[in-house]
Scaffold this motif. Structure first.
Motif, PDB file in Angstrom:
ATOM      1  N   THR A  94       0.922  -1.258  -0.029  1.00  0.00           N
ATOM      2  CA  THR A  94       0.067  -0.203   0.249  1.00  0.00           C
ATOM      3  C   THR A  94       0.816   1.259   0.068  1.00  0.00           C
ATOM      4  OG1 THR A  94      -0.065  -0.211   2.520  1.00  0.00           O
ATOM      5  CG2 THR A  94      -1.685  -1.156   1.286  1.00  0.00           C
ATOM      6  N   THR A  95       2.153   1.154  -0.116  1.00  0.00           N
ATOM      7  CA  THR A  95       2.819   2.534   0.194  1.00  0.00           C
ATOM      8  C   THR A  95       3.971   2.404  -1.210  1.00  0.00           C
ATOM      9  OG1 THR A  95       2.741   2.354   2.469  1.00  0.00           O
ATOM     10  CG2 THR A  95       4.567   3.678   1.495  1.00  0.00           C
ATOM     11  N   TRP A  96       4.130   3.604  -1.773  1.00  0.00           N
ATOM     12  CA  TRP A  96       5.063   3.966  -2.895  1.00  0.00           C
ATOM     13  C   TRP A  96       6.016   5.000  -2.443  1.00  0.00           C
ATOM     14  CZ3 TRP A  96       4.633   1.329  -7.943  1.00  0.00           C
ATOM     15  CH2 TRP A  96       3.770   0.762  -7.914  1.00  0.00           C
ATOM     16  N   ARG A  97       7.422   4.899  -2.920  1.00  0.00           N
ATOM     17  CA  ARG A  97       8.387   6.000  -2.532  1.00  0.00           C
ATOM     18  C   ARG A  97       8.699   6.644  -4.019  1.00  0.00           C
ATOM     19  NH1 ARG A  97      13.929   7.016  -1.911  1.00  0.00           N
ATOM     20  NH2 ARG A  97      14.412   8.253   0.044  1.00  0.00           N
ATOM     21  N   LEU A 150       6.608   9.409   0.337  1.00  0.00           N
ATOM     22  CA  LEU A 150       5.828   8.459   0.558  1.00  0.00           C
ATOM     23  C   LEU A 150       4.294   8.686   0.264  1.00  0.00           C
ATOM     24  CD1 LEU A 150       7.486   6.841   3.796  1.00  0.00           C
ATOM     25  CD2 LEU A 150       8.154   6.317   1.441  1.00  0.00           C
ATOM     26  N   SER A 152       0.641   6.483   0.401  1.00  0.00           N
ATOM     27  CA  SER A 152       0.118   5.411   0.723  1.00  0.00           C
ATOM     28  C   SER A 152      -1.464   5.512   0.355  1.00  0.00           C
ATOM     29  CB  SER A 152       0.224   5.447   2.279  1.00  0.00           C
ATOM     30  OG  SER A 152       1.420   5.196   2.683  1.00  0.00           O
TER      31      SER A 152
END
Length: 508
Positions: A94-97, A150, A152
């Motif tokens: 559920t998280t991208w950077r 980040l 999310s």
């Protein structure tokens, strides 16, 4: 009758030329030097509706002028490419950077920062109404140090990078955002052109920004005029008043030099939805009879004057990968296994459409003729869209003609297919629910963007067509005008790009 229509249009064009001087913005002088001869004049179809707020559809104007930018941009296939972000990775489901460029300044001199990017994305989630791309998406953004953000979501979302390409998530300088919720993009973008003046609904002026982080603009600026009247826009191209013209009406195009008009395929399909739940088209064999009755070439020639593409599927030429995937044996098998058409003799059906798109009533007339030739008895119901949508969604019609956008702001067609043909779809005009189609849609929705997702999307399209839940008729085009003195203008099916750093002007 064609010579008479042509003469009437020519007379109207001649009259419009007398009015053009009051329609077009005056040319300015770029901060990087240059005069009116180095500038590009643009006649656009629609004026701003929300004060050029990036959270509204006006964001697409900011994008087409290359004054506001997003973290991500899309290539022709719809895959995410770097823009203000240089790269990204999936930290967990559920998280991208997203890593940010370190050499970007806003037009007011403020440097791009992770804190500002996170703030802008947070503001977008709180906007009313929110940007379309965030509809149903619970998104949060936080800085990760000074050079990354980040992002999310409440549930796993493989399309987060594509979502962040939406012009409605453009990143502006802190001073663009007022305490009253208003957003002022003038002088606050990051693109190669700085918005210097907005003349309400009349026009706008942009100058080259010499501090741009990327390739410098090839022209000194852009002078924009908003010209809703199609005859006036066409006259502007013919007289040289405008270098670039949006949306030349098909009926006006024959009056312009062929070398100045360019047809751009749009991600929009004119489709006949068949009610699979009740009425005659609940029978798959009767749906097959309707499908076989249609002459797409006649629709293109009659209602669109040849300026459209006969549909082979739901997804058209604006998605260049779609046609090649139809050669897959599984795709062709889905179509070959459709029921044989039933004999039809005097079967009554109701056919609905709306007047808001000028071509659709004419399409309805032509379809009525084709269906009645096959044995159907057609009763038409044509109203304004606002007056007919509820009935269409309730399944009040046996068949409904819709001009439907097949690619939403993410550049991906899965949301459209799920909305129109999923069992829980919110725009299911066909009243359609099939376990096999739903499984195909679920598979495509769970994959990250790329070849595998496109292949799964194609299988879902084949499953819908195999059931004759909808019959694609044609894919629409938009006609873009470009004067002989301009080159390097983008012809973008998604209508995000128009004037770019590669656009240049020279002697006609």
């Amino acid at each position: 009758m064609f010579p008479i229509r042509r003469a009437s249009a020519a007379l109207a064009l001649g009259t419009s030329v007398l009015l053009l001087s009051g329609c077009f913005a005056a040319s300015g002088t770029a901060e990087g030097g240059g005069d009116a001869g180095d500038r590009v004049s643009v006649a656009m179809l629609l004026p701003p509706r929300s004060g050029l707020s990036p959270f509204s559809d006006d964001a697409f104007k900011l994008s087409r002028w290359r004054t506001a930018e997003t973290l991500v941009q899309l290539d022709a296939a719809g895959d995410a490419q770097p823009m203000l972000a240089t790269g990204w990775s999936r930290v967990d489901p559920t998280t991208w950077r997203f890593e940010l460029r370190d050499d970007v300044t806003f037009h007011d001199g403020t440097p791009l920062s992770a804190g500002q990017v996170a703030d802008v994305l947070t503001r977008a989630t709180r906007a009313s109404p929110p940007p379309r791309i965030l509809d149903g998406v619970e998104l949060t953004a936080t800085p990760d140090g000074e050079d990354a953000v980040l992002v999310s979501t409440a549930v796993a979302d493989p399309l987060v990078p594509q979502r962040l390409s939406s012009p409605q998530l453009s990143v502006l300088a802190p001073d663009a955002y007022g305490p009253d919720g208003r957003v002022d993009p003038a002088g606050h973008g990051t693109g190669p052109f700085r918005l210097t003046d907005v003349q309400g609904t009349a026009g706008a002026t942009l100058d080259r920004y010499d501090g741009y982080w990327g390739e410098p603009a090839g022209v000194a600026g852009i002078d924009v005029s908003f010209v809703p009247d199609g005859t006036a826009r066409t006259a502007a191209l013919r007289t040289g008043t405008a270098d670039v013209v949006e949306a030349i009406p098909p009926g006006q195009a024959p009056l312009v030099d062929d070398e100045l008009v360019h047809e751009v395929p749009m991600p929009r399909t004119n489709t006949l939805y068949l009610n699979t739940d009740r009425g005659p088209f609940a029978d798959p064999a009767v749906r097959a009879a309707a499908r076989e009755a249609l002459d797409r070439a006649a629709l293109v020639a009659g209602a669109y004057e040849g300026r459209a593409d006969a549909a082979e599927g739901l997804l058209g030429p604006a998605l260049p990968w779609a046609a090649g995937l139809r050669d897959d044996p599984a795709y062709t098998a889905a179509l070959e296994n459709r029921p044989e058409p039933a004999p039809v003799d005097g079967v009554p059906i109701t056919l609905g459409t709306f007047t808001d798109r000028a071509e659709l009533p004419e399409v309805a007339v032509l379809l009525e003729q084709q269906l009645e030739a096959a044995g159907f008895v057609v009763t038409q119901d044509v109203r304004e869209y606002s007056a007919i949508e509820a009935d269409a969604l309730d399944g009040a019609f046996d068949a409904f003609i819709l001009s439907r956008a097949t690619v939403l702001d993410s550049g991906d067609p899965v949301a459209y297919l799920a909305s129109d043909f999923g069992c829980a779809g919110g725009f299911n005009l066909s009243q359609f629910c099939d376990p096999g189609v739903q499984a195909a849609l679920d598979e495509a929705a769970g994959l990250e963007a790329g070849p595998e997702r496109r292949a799964a999307t194609s299988r879902a399209e084949a499953a819908v067509l195999g059931a004759d839940a909808a019959v694609p008729l044609l894919h629409e085009r938009v006609i873009q005008g470009e004067s002989a003195r301009v080159d390097g203008v983008a012809r973008d099916p998604r209508e995000r790009d128009l004037i770019t750093t590669g656009t240049g002007v020279g002697a006609p």
